[in-house]
Design an enzyme around this catalytic site. Structure first.
Site, PDB file in Angstrom:
ATOM      1  N   ILE A  82      77.386  91.971  23.131  1.00  0.00           N
ATOM      2  CA  ILE A  82      76.416  93.093  23.282  1.00  0.00           C
ATOM      3  C   ILE A  82      75.763  93.120  24.653  1.00  0.00           C
ATOM      4  O   ILE A  82      75.031  94.047  24.971  1.00  0.00           O
ATOM      5  CB  ILE A  82      75.327  93.075  22.175  1.00  0.00           C
ATOM      6  CG1 ILE A  82      74.602  91.722  22.123  1.00  0.00           C
ATOM      7  CG2 ILE A  82      75.905  93.462  20.828  1.00  0.00           C
ATOM      8  CD1 ILE A  82      73.383  91.741  21.191  1.00  0.00           C
TER       9      ILE A  82
ATOM     10  N   SER B  20      74.992  84.250  31.417  1.00  0.00           N
ATOM     11  CA  SER B  20      75.272  84.101  29.990  1.00  0.00           C
ATOM     12  C   SER B  20      76.012  85.311  29.433  1.00  0.00           C
ATOM     13  O   SER B  20      76.107  86.350  30.081  1.00  0.00           O
ATOM     14  CB  SER B  20      73.942  83.961  29.233  1.00  0.00           C
ATOM     15  OG  SER B  20      73.191  85.146  29.408  1.00  0.00           O
ATOM     16  N   SER B  21      76.499  85.117  28.205  1.00  0.00           N
ATOM     17  CA  SER B  21      77.067  86.232  27.432  1.00  0.00           C
ATOM     18  C   SER B  21      76.251  86.337  26.153  1.00  0.00           C
ATOM     19  O   SER B  21      75.846  85.314  25.593  1.00  0.00           O
ATOM     20  CB  SER B  21      78.522  85.935  27.081  1.00  0.00           C
ATOM     21  OG  SER B  21      79.254  85.760  28.267  1.00  0.00           O
TER      22      SER B  21
ATOM     23  N   ASP C  31      61.991  86.698  37.621  1.00  0.00           N
ATOM     24  CA  ASP C  31      63.074  87.696  37.674  1.00  0.00           C
ATOM     25  C   ASP C  31      62.667  88.957  36.890  1.00  0.00           C
ATOM     26  O   ASP C  31      63.389  89.405  36.006  1.00  0.00           O
ATOM     27  CB  ASP C  31      64.365  87.085  37.117  1.00  0.00           C
ATOM     28  CG  ASP C  31      65.620  87.852  37.534  1.00  0.00           C
ATOM     29  OD1 ASP C  31      65.532  88.703  38.444  1.00  0.00           O
ATOM     30  OD2 ASP C  31      66.689  87.604  36.942  1.00  0.00           O
TER      31      ASP C  31
HETATM   32  N1  LIG Z   1      67.710  89.885  22.263  1.00  0.00           N
HETATM   33  C1  LIG Z   1      68.520  90.823  22.713  1.00  0.00           C
HETATM   34  N2  LIG Z   1      68.772  91.944  21.996  1.00  0.00           N
HETATM   35  C2  LIG Z   1      69.603  92.902  22.489  1.00  0.00           C
HETATM   36  N3  LIG Z   1      70.223  92.829  23.690  1.00  0.00           N
HETATM   37  C3  LIG Z   1      70.026  91.738  24.449  1.00  0.00           C
HETATM   38  C4  LIG Z   1      69.170  90.678  24.000  1.00  0.00           C
HETATM   39  N4  LIG Z   1      69.135  89.727  24.960  1.00  0.00           N
HETATM   40  C5  LIG Z   1      69.908  90.175  25.961  1.00  0.00           C
HETATM   41  N5  LIG Z   1      70.459  91.377  25.677  1.00  0.00           N
HETATM   42  C6  LIG Z   1      71.356  92.182  26.539  1.00  0.00           C
HETATM   43  O1  LIG Z   1      72.048  91.315  27.444  1.00  0.00           O
HETATM   44  C7  LIG Z   1      71.655  91.574  28.810  1.00  0.00           C
HETATM   45  C8  LIG Z   1      71.615  90.272  29.600  1.00  0.00           C
HETATM   46  O2  LIG Z   1      70.626  89.406  29.040  1.00  0.00           O
HETATM   47  P1  LIG Z   1      69.830  88.345  29.933  1.00  0.00           P
HETATM   48  O3  LIG Z   1      69.164  89.049  31.076  1.00  0.00           O
HETATM   49  O4  LIG Z   1      68.970  87.527  29.047  1.00  0.00           O
HETATM   50  O5  LIG Z   1      71.051  87.479  30.493  1.00  0.00           O
HETATM   51  P2  LIG Z   1      71.176  86.639  31.850  1.00  0.00           P
HETATM   52  O6  LIG Z   1      72.518  85.963  31.818  1.00  0.00           O
HETATM   53  O7  LIG Z   1      69.982  85.758  31.983  1.00  0.00           O
HETATM   54  O8  LIG Z   1      71.171  87.799  32.938  1.00  0.00           O
HETATM   55  P3  LIG Z   1      70.579  87.941  34.399  1.00  0.00           P
HETATM   56  O9  LIG Z   1      69.920  86.655  34.766  1.00  0.00           O
HETATM   57  O10 LIG Z   1      71.757  88.300  35.249  1.00  0.00           O
HETATM   58  O11 LIG Z   1      69.575  89.053  34.298  1.00  0.00           O
HETATM   59  C9  LIG Z   1      70.297  92.301  28.704  1.00  0.00           C
HETATM   60  O12 LIG Z   1      70.035  93.120  29.824  1.00  0.00           O
HETATM   61  C10 LIG Z   1      70.500  93.123  27.414  1.00  0.00           C
HETATM   62  O13 LIG Z   1      71.244  94.290  27.701  1.00  0.00           O
END
Ligand SMILES: Nc1ncnc2c1ncn2[C@@H]1O[C@H](COP(=O)(O)OP(=O)(O)OP(=O)(O)O)[C@@H](O)[C@H]1O
Length: 346
Positions: free
Chosen positions: A51, A57-58, A169
């Protein structure tokens, strides 16, 4: 945008290929479940529905009991991603706020694989909602509520919790929305913990300092990019950019031209900060998201949002307001916030 070449940003594989070893069973630690890898496979139907994905991360859909859903954020097969996972886990284990994403559980093999089970936010992230291709136009009243709720979350981590936290961030893709478009701040993987206002980077060579710095194009405080010093004021800067996105509906960095929103809007923000100039309504309307022009909007509210953004983006960082000062200004100058059911905790 050349300086972003120095920032460490990389994309991870969106599929989980190898099965990490499991060291924990299903335990409950202060209401947060500790899962085994087998549990995660069952919750996500073997990681079948992706999603979201980010630099670290994924994120997979998880089916919980009944019709409840969760979002499983997976960091696998890398010591560096594991460190980011640990930072986020430690922070979320101790944070509870209505505008911060809730941790439901986690997996940790203590080596290089970790996953966070988060509450699922069905309206996705704010960046997607503001995108011009989005079917739905986010109404003005939701935009001001989101700005207010986001600053409440920032105020909580900066001023109300112990130890204090700098998110590091703040950007619209890290603002998730629930079914009623309430804001939930997520992604604490870049956070810094345990100091009152400012943290110096450890002594390191100029070259290694560049490698350590992380930033999202269009949102990163120029002071942080120059010095590597993380402070609460870098979160305030990111918040200022999100407010500009909420008002204009434009991206922090234009996909077509690569221009930064903070640069395009700089002349307007200068005029706003120059109190001798009364900003003309026409000038403000030109910056407003054209999809909102049919909404019945009090132009003074738009001016307030823009002047808050202008203050948050000031340099040097010491000129920027604190999160509680921003909260107070929004409550005082945007009376319609009180009709939105937004809790005034100021
Ligand atoms: N709890 C959640 N419910 C629904 N969608 C989510 C949720 N957590 C994350 N996502 C989706 O996944 C995307 C990436 O999440 P997140 O920013 O936590 O990941 P990341 O790997 O830390 O990304 P980055 O550091 O590049 O911003 C979010 O922008 C959102 O679209």
């Amino acid at each position: 945008m050349g300086y972003f070449l120095n920032c460490v940003r990389f994309h991870v594989s969106s599929t989980v290929t190898e099965k990490p070893r499991t060291k924990v069973g299903s335990l409950t630690v202060s209401g947060v479940n500790c899962y085994s890898w087998d549990d995660l496979e069952a919750l996500t139907s073997n990681f079948s529905k992706l999603i979201g994905s980010g630099g670290y991360s994924s994120i997979y859909m998880a089916r919980l009991s009944g019709s409840d859903k969760g979002a499983l954020k997976v960091h696998v097969s890398s010591h560096r991603l594991y460190q980011i996972f640990k930072v986020e886990l430690e922070i979320l284990l101790h944070l509870q706020h209505p505008n911060i994403v809730k941790l439901l559980g986690y997996f940790d093999d203590s080596e290089e694989n970790g996953a966070l089970l988060l509450e699922y936010l069905p309206q996705g992230n704010l960046q997607e909602k503001l995108n011009s291709n989005s079917k739905q136009v986010l109404p003005w009243r939701n935009r001001i509520a989101i700005a207010f709720q986001l600053i409440q979350a920032i105020e909580h981590i900066h001023e109300k919790c112990s130890p204090q936290i700098v998110h590091g961030d703040i950007k619209s893709s890290n603002v998730l929305l629930d079914k009623d478009f309430n804001c939930k701040l997520c992604d604490f993987g870049s956070a810094k913990v345990g100091f009152s206002s400012m943290v110096q980077p450890p002594t390191m060579s100029p070259r290694s300092k560049q490698v350590m710095m992380v930033g999202s194009p269009g949102y990163t405080d120029p002071h942080y990019l120059r010095t590597g010093i993380a402070s609460k004021k870098m979160d305030i800067y990111g918040f200022g950019v999100v407010v500009l996105e909420l008002v204009s509906g434009k991206e922090a960095v234009s996909a077509e031209r690569g221009e930064m929103l903070v640069h395009t809007v700089a002349p307007l923000l200068h005029e706003i900060l120059d109190s001798s100039v009364d900003i003309k309504e026409d000038y403000v309307r030109r910056f407003l998201d054209p999809r909102l022009l049919r909404d019945c909007i009090d132009i003074d509210e738009v001016k307030t949002m823009l002047s808050v953004a202008a203050l948050c983006l000031r340099s040097p960082p010491s000129l920027r307001p604190s999160a509680s000062q921003v909260s107070e200004t929004l409550v005082q100058k945007i009376p319609s916030l009180s009709f939105l059911g937004v809790k005034n905790t100021v």
